[in-house]
Design a protein around this motif. Structure first.
Motif, mmCIF file in Angstrom:
data_model
loop_
_atom_site.group_PDB
_atom_site.id
_atom_site.type_symbol
_atom_site.label_atom_id
_atom_site.label_comp_id
_atom_site.label_asym_id
_atom_site.label_seq_id
_atom_site.Cartn_x
_atom_site.Cartn_y
_atom_site.Cartn_z
ATOM 1 N N PRO A 207 -56.801 -8.082 -55.819
ATOM 2 C CA PRO A 207 -55.619 -8.803 -54.807
ATOM 3 C C PRO A 207 -56.266 -9.598 -53.693
ATOM 4 O O PRO A 207 -55.430 -10.799 -53.384
ATOM 5 N N GLU A 208 -57.504 -9.124 -53.071
ATOM 6 C CA GLU A 208 -57.859 -10.017 -52.088
ATOM 7 C C GLU A 208 -58.473 -11.527 -52.744
ATOM 8 O O GLU A 208 -58.140 -12.632 -52.211
ATOM 9 N N GLU A 209 -59.000 -11.497 -53.925
ATOM 10 C CA GLU A 209 -59.351 -12.797 -54.391
ATOM 11 C C GLU A 209 -58.103 -13.696 -54.800
ATOM 12 O O GLU A 209 -57.974 -14.949 -54.832
ATOM 13 N N ALA A 210 -56.971 -13.091 -55.466
ATOM 14 C CA ALA A 210 -55.737 -13.537 -55.526
ATOM 15 C C ALA A 210 -55.024 -14.533 -54.279
ATOM 16 O O ALA A 210 -54.709 -15.485 -54.387
ATOM 17 N N ASP A 211 -55.131 -13.646 -53.389
ATOM 18 C CA ASP A 211 -54.782 -14.070 -51.795
ATOM 19 C C ASP A 211 -55.657 -15.278 -51.678
ATOM 20 O O ASP A 211 -55.175 -16.383 -51.086
ATOM 21 N N LEU B 146 -55.289 -10.610 -62.256
ATOM 22 C CA LEU B 146 -56.015 -10.955 -60.951
ATOM 23 C C LEU B 146 -55.466 -10.466 -59.769
ATOM 24 O O LEU B 146 -56.188 -9.700 -59.124
ATOM 25 N N ARG B 147 -54.254 -10.507 -59.662
ATOM 26 C CA ARG B 147 -53.420 -9.878 -58.416
ATOM 27 C C ARG B 147 -53.675 -8.263 -58.537
ATOM 28 O O ARG B 147 -53.544 -7.706 -57.530
ATOM 29 N N LEU C 262 -57.318 -17.394 -53.233
ATOM 30 C CA LEU C 262 -57.125 -18.628 -54.081
ATOM 31 C C LEU C 262 -55.557 -19.009 -54.232
ATOM 32 O O LEU C 262 -55.313 -19.860 -54.826
ATOM 33 N N GLY C 263 -54.749 -18.104 -53.442
ATOM 34 C CA GLY C 263 -53.241 -18.657 -53.347
ATOM 35 C C GLY C 263 -52.491 -18.556 -54.559
ATOM 36 O O GLY C 263 -51.626 -19.184 -54.995
ATOM 37 N N VAL C 264 -52.879 -17.407 -55.444
ATOM 38 C CA VAL C 264 -52.204 -17.357 -56.724
ATOM 39 C C VAL C 264 -51.376 -16.023 -56.818
ATOM 40 O O VAL C 264 -51.634 -15.078 -56.041
ATOM 41 N N VAL D 119 -59.062 -20.943 -62.682
ATOM 42 C CA VAL D 119 -57.757 -20.910 -61.869
ATOM 43 C C VAL D 119 -57.026 -22.126 -62.290
ATOM 44 O O VAL D 119 -55.746 -22.002 -62.596
ATOM 45 N N ALA D 120 -57.632 -23.182 -62.383
ATOM 46 C CA ALA D 120 -57.041 -24.509 -62.857
ATOM 47 C C ALA D 120 -55.969 -24.120 -64.450
ATOM 48 O O ALA D 120 -54.973 -24.622 -64.365
#
Length: 162
Positions: A154-158, A149-150, A160-162, A75-76
């Motif tokens: 989508p739940e993982e993207a949410d 990723l979204r 992680l806030g991305v 993510v970084a």
């Protein structure tokens, strides 16, 4: 360093500095870091599951921790990728895709991938939740590409806030 060398260095640095004032990331280097995070996750998982232990809660937590550590790194890197031009993002995507596609043939990674396949195979047909944890590592690089990723998680993207 000569004056000409210093001037060249200053000009090169100035060209690399974007609107944020930060040095622009080299797409091929970022792609390599994404790929290395992927290989490292497999390497660590292979070591944690050496001998194919029963999928106890402790072992599952270890696999989760390996994945989460990798997700944090990816993510970084994804934030750096998201800040790139379209052309640079495409370069990163192409290099990562090519590297992942050839993991099984590269001398430095083919044993890692073979080990991962053995681990994956050892848990097929067993505890489905545990198997899915292991299987999810195969698509780990998606965490560096926020659009993907979204779309795929989508739940993982949410989360992680991305």
């Amino acid at each position: 360093m000569s004056r000409r060398g210093m001037l060249s260095s200053i000009v090169a640095t100035t060209v690399l500095v974007g609107a944020t004032g930060a040095l622009a990331a080299d797409p091929k280097e970022i792609a390599n870091q994404v790929y290395q995070a992927y290989v490292e996750a497999m390497t660590r998982t292979n070591a944690a599951l050496e001998g194919f232990p029963e999928p106890t809660p402790e072992i599952a937590e270890t696999v989760d921790a390996i994945k989460e550590d990798s997700v944090t790194k990816l993510v970084a890197l994804g934030h750096e990728i998201a800040a790139m031009s379209d052309a640079d993002r495409k370069t990163v995507e192409g290099v990562v895709s090519s590297s992942v596609s050839s993991i099984h043939t590269k001398p430095e990674t083919k044993d890692v991938y073979a080990g991962y396949q053995a681990v994956w195979g050892a848990y097929v047909g067993g505890d489905q939740e545990f198997f899915n944890k292991i299987k999810s590592l195969n698509i780990l690089t998606q965490y560096a590409f926020f659009d993907l990723l979204r779309k795929q998680e989508p739940e993982e993207a949410d989360r992680l806030g991305v």
